[in-house]
Design a protein around this motif. Structure first.
Motif, mmCIF file in Angstrom:
data_model
loop_
_atom_site.group_PDB
_atom_site.id
_atom_site.type_symbol
_atom_site.label_atom_id
_atom_site.label_comp_id
_atom_site.label_asym_id
_atom_site.label_seq_id
_atom_site.Cartn_x
_atom_site.Cartn_y
_atom_site.Cartn_z
ATOM 1 N N VAL A 1 0.714 -1.246 -0.035
ATOM 2 C CA VAL A 1 0.102 -0.110 -0.163
ATOM 3 C C VAL A 1 0.973 1.184 -0.142
ATOM 4 C CG1 VAL A 1 -1.951 1.372 1.239
ATOM 5 C CG2 VAL A 1 -1.826 -1.203 1.121
ATOM 6 N N THR A 2 2.147 1.214 0.817
ATOM 7 C CA THR A 2 3.011 2.342 0.704
ATOM 8 C C THR A 2 4.121 1.747 0.413
ATOM 9 O OG1 THR A 2 3.587 1.807 3.063
ATOM 10 C CG2 THR A 2 1.609 3.234 2.647
ATOM 11 N N PHE A 3 5.235 2.752 0.184
ATOM 12 C CA PHE A 3 6.584 2.281 -0.185
ATOM 13 C C PHE A 3 7.159 1.866 0.916
ATOM 14 C CE2 PHE A 3 6.174 4.977 -3.871
ATOM 15 C CZ PHE A 3 6.267 4.264 -4.919
ATOM 16 N N GLU A 4 6.956 2.297 2.280
ATOM 17 C CA GLU A 4 7.342 1.663 3.616
ATOM 18 C C GLU A 4 7.141 0.214 3.767
ATOM 19 O OE1 GLU A 4 5.840 4.735 3.255
ATOM 20 O OE2 GLU A 4 7.457 5.824 3.921
ATOM 21 N N ASP A 5 5.888 -0.104 3.193
ATOM 22 C CA ASP A 5 5.603 -1.738 3.279
ATOM 23 C C ASP A 5 6.783 -2.561 2.703
ATOM 24 O OD1 ASP A 5 3.343 -0.780 4.142
ATOM 25 O OD2 ASP A 5 2.103 -1.284 2.740
ATOM 26 N N LEU A 6 7.449 -1.978 1.968
ATOM 27 C CA LEU A 6 8.340 -2.931 0.950
ATOM 28 C C LEU A 6 9.861 -2.904 1.883
ATOM 29 C CD1 LEU A 6 7.548 -1.326 -2.298
ATOM 30 C CD2 LEU A 6 7.191 -3.582 -1.693
ATOM 31 N N LYS A 7 9.861 -2.110 2.754
ATOM 32 C CA LYS A 7 11.061 -2.144 3.676
ATOM 33 C C LYS A 7 12.181 -1.815 2.926
ATOM 34 C CE LYS A 7 9.568 -6.303 6.437
ATOM 35 N NZ LYS A 7 8.691 -7.006 5.521
ATOM 36 N N LEU A 8 12.094 -0.871 2.303
ATOM 37 C CA LEU A 8 13.313 -0.249 1.450
ATOM 38 C C LEU A 8 14.151 0.389 2.466
ATOM 39 C CD1 LEU A 8 11.166 1.045 -1.294
ATOM 40 C CD2 LEU A 8 12.042 -1.023 -1.418
ATOM 41 N N SER A 9 15.490 0.789 1.885
ATOM 42 C CA SER A 9 16.325 1.654 2.545
ATOM 43 C C SER A 9 15.752 3.023 2.588
ATOM 44 C CB SER A 9 17.766 1.468 1.848
ATOM 45 O OG SER A 9 17.675 2.292 0.785
ATOM 46 N N ASP A 10 16.116 3.807 3.683
ATOM 47 C CA ASP A 10 15.663 5.306 3.954
ATOM 48 C C ASP A 10 16.270 5.989 2.665
ATOM 49 O OD1 ASP A 10 14.784 4.403 6.437
ATOM 50 O OD2 ASP A 10 16.591 5.237 7.508
ATOM 51 N N GLU A 11 17.555 5.617 2.071
ATOM 52 C CA GLU A 11 17.823 6.538 1.078
ATOM 53 C C GLU A 11 17.179 6.107 -0.076
ATOM 54 O OE1 GLU A 11 19.690 4.392 2.807
ATOM 55 O OE2 GLU A 11 20.915 5.926 4.034
#
Length: 445
Positions: free
Chosen positions: A85-95
């Motif tokens: 639903v969000t990009f945060e859901d994907l556990k991407l790096s902060d950068e």
DNA sequence: AAAAAAC
């Protein structure tokens, strides 16, 4: 959002210069009362369906797609994927997150991104075949995929993306640089270098960049010369994959590269992205990608329904040029920039020449030009310095001109196919001879 | 059938 090109006039006025349909079209297409440009869009405006299957499933499940709100999870094989639903859901790096928000200006994943990104990023990193309409955020899927699967600490090639044209490779590379701006991940383009800075292959240092985006020939050349190591490859992307795997396309090269990389890397993830997959390519894909996730959209109507189409019938080649001069240029000035697609390099050259001779400003680009000139001409067009660009299939695929201009562009079609593949064109004008061809186009609608 | 990449 590109606003739709306001048609220059309503039907009646349009007919002051656009001919009515011929008898041939009438029988081929719709009830005689319907003009051709009415026959196309609304009828095709169905809700697009997503088909999700695990590749072994012969019975495809179709998920109706009510603006994606209901699609939360899709399963493939044993792995459960939760739609992002969000990009945060994907556990991407902060950068990477910062790149998405700040540089790319995204707020949340598009539909195709929501579905495919978890499939790309979740172990066991299955292969993926994904079809998505032009402009739906396909490039982000695989660029983000590459950026997040690369280990920034290891200074070796870990991701490769292969594209059918140098222009597309450069365009994708630009996206990757932008999105990955804060990650420190290194990348390079693997395309034939122009004559000015040509480096013989044996003098070339081994590639240390982490992501490589290029065209098949150069990738092949670099790998076989051991300048591009594929041992640590984690992810291999084919953009415009249907063309990369088509028999009359790059199938041989692509297959060889794929086999070689999968062998030397011990099974690297393969992603195939394209807006179109015909049945022949689908059949081939299912032979090459044995156990992968698959996403196909039901029909490729999306480009069509946004597009206003006009037909002008011309008795001969000469009158085409007249129409271009008198009408297309005028029309183009109203809507913004114009791309004119023609079938051959030679007609691109000729049309350019005859228009220039008569004082109409335009440029043309095709594969016979030197790379430097190609780059220059395209840059000028993207910068908005030139208004009318004549081109061949070279720009038919994946050419994203929205990154420059939110205003509309107008395409004049000289080939049957190229306009369907081209990204964002809000208006199409057919120029065709009276005989032949028309039926074929109508059948595509 | 031509274009694309690249030799």
């Amino acid at each position: 959002m590109a606003e739709n090109a306001a048609p220059p006039a309503k039907t009646e006025e349009k007919r002051s210069w656009a001919d009515e349909e011929s008898d041939e079209e009438k029988e081929a297409a719709a009830p005689p009362s319907q003009a051709a440009d009415e026959a196309q869009p609304s009828e095709l405006k169905k809700i697009e369906s997503l088909s999700i299957s695990d590749g072994k499933d012969s019975g495809e499940r179709l998920l109706d797609d009510p603006d994606d709100s209901e699609i939360k999870a899709v399963t493939s094989g044993d792995t459960v994927y939760t739609s992002a639903v969000t990009f945060e859901d994907l556990k991407l790096s902060d950068e990477l997150i910062k790149g998405l928000y700040v540089e790319m200006g995204f707020s949340k994943p598009s539909k195709i991104q929501a579905i495919t990104l978890p499939m790309i990023l979740t172990p066991p990193y299955k292969d993926l075949v994904a079809q998505a309409h032009n402009g739906s955020g396909k490039t982000t899927c695989f660029v983000l995929g590459m950026l997040s699967r690369v280990d920034p600490k290891r200074k070796i090639p870990q991701a490769i993306c292969i594209c059918p044209t140098r222009e597309l490779a450069q365009q994708n590379h630009a996206v990757l640089l932008k999105m990955g701006k804060y990650t420190g991940i290194t990348s390079m383009c693997a395309i034939p270098s122009d004559s000015a800075n040509y480096i013989p292959i044996n003098k070339r240092p081994p590639v240390t960049e982490q992501v490589v985006i290029g065209t098949p020939g150069t990738i092949k050349k670099w790998t076989s010369a051991k300048k591009l190591s594929t041992r640590d490859m984690k992810i291999l992307v084919f953009d415009e994959a249907d063309h990369m795997l088509a028999e009359d396309g790059f199938r041989d090269d692509s297959e060889r590269i794929m086999k070689e990389i999968q062998r030397s890397s011990g099974g690297c993830q393969v992603l195939l992205f394209s807006a179109t997959f015909n049945e022949a390519v689908k059949a081939f894909v299912s032979r090459v990608i044995k156990d992968g996730n698959q996403i196909f959209v039901k029909k490729e109507e999306l480009t069509l329904e946004k597009v206003k189409q006009y037909k002008v019938q011309c008795p001969d080649e000469l009158s085409k040029v007249e129409v271009i001069k008198d009408k297309i240029f005028e029309f183009g000035q109203k809507v913004g920039q114009t791309i004119i697609f023609v079938r051959t390099r030679n007609s691109a050259r000729m049309l350019h020449q005859s228009l220039t001779e008569e004082g109409y400003e335009c440029t043309s680009v095709q594969g016979a030009l030197k790379q430097e000139d190609r780059d220059q001409i395209i840059k000028e067009f993207k910068d908005g310095l030139t208004k009318v660009l004549i081109t061949t299939d070279l720009l038919a695929r994946g050419f994203d001109q929205r990154q420059v201009l939110s205003s509309t562009s107008c395409a004049l079609i000289g080939t049957d196919q190229s306009w369907r593949k081209s990204s964002v064109i809000s208006s199409i004008i057919f120029l065709r001879f009276l005989t032949g061809g028309v039926r074929k186009i109508l059948s595509l609608l």
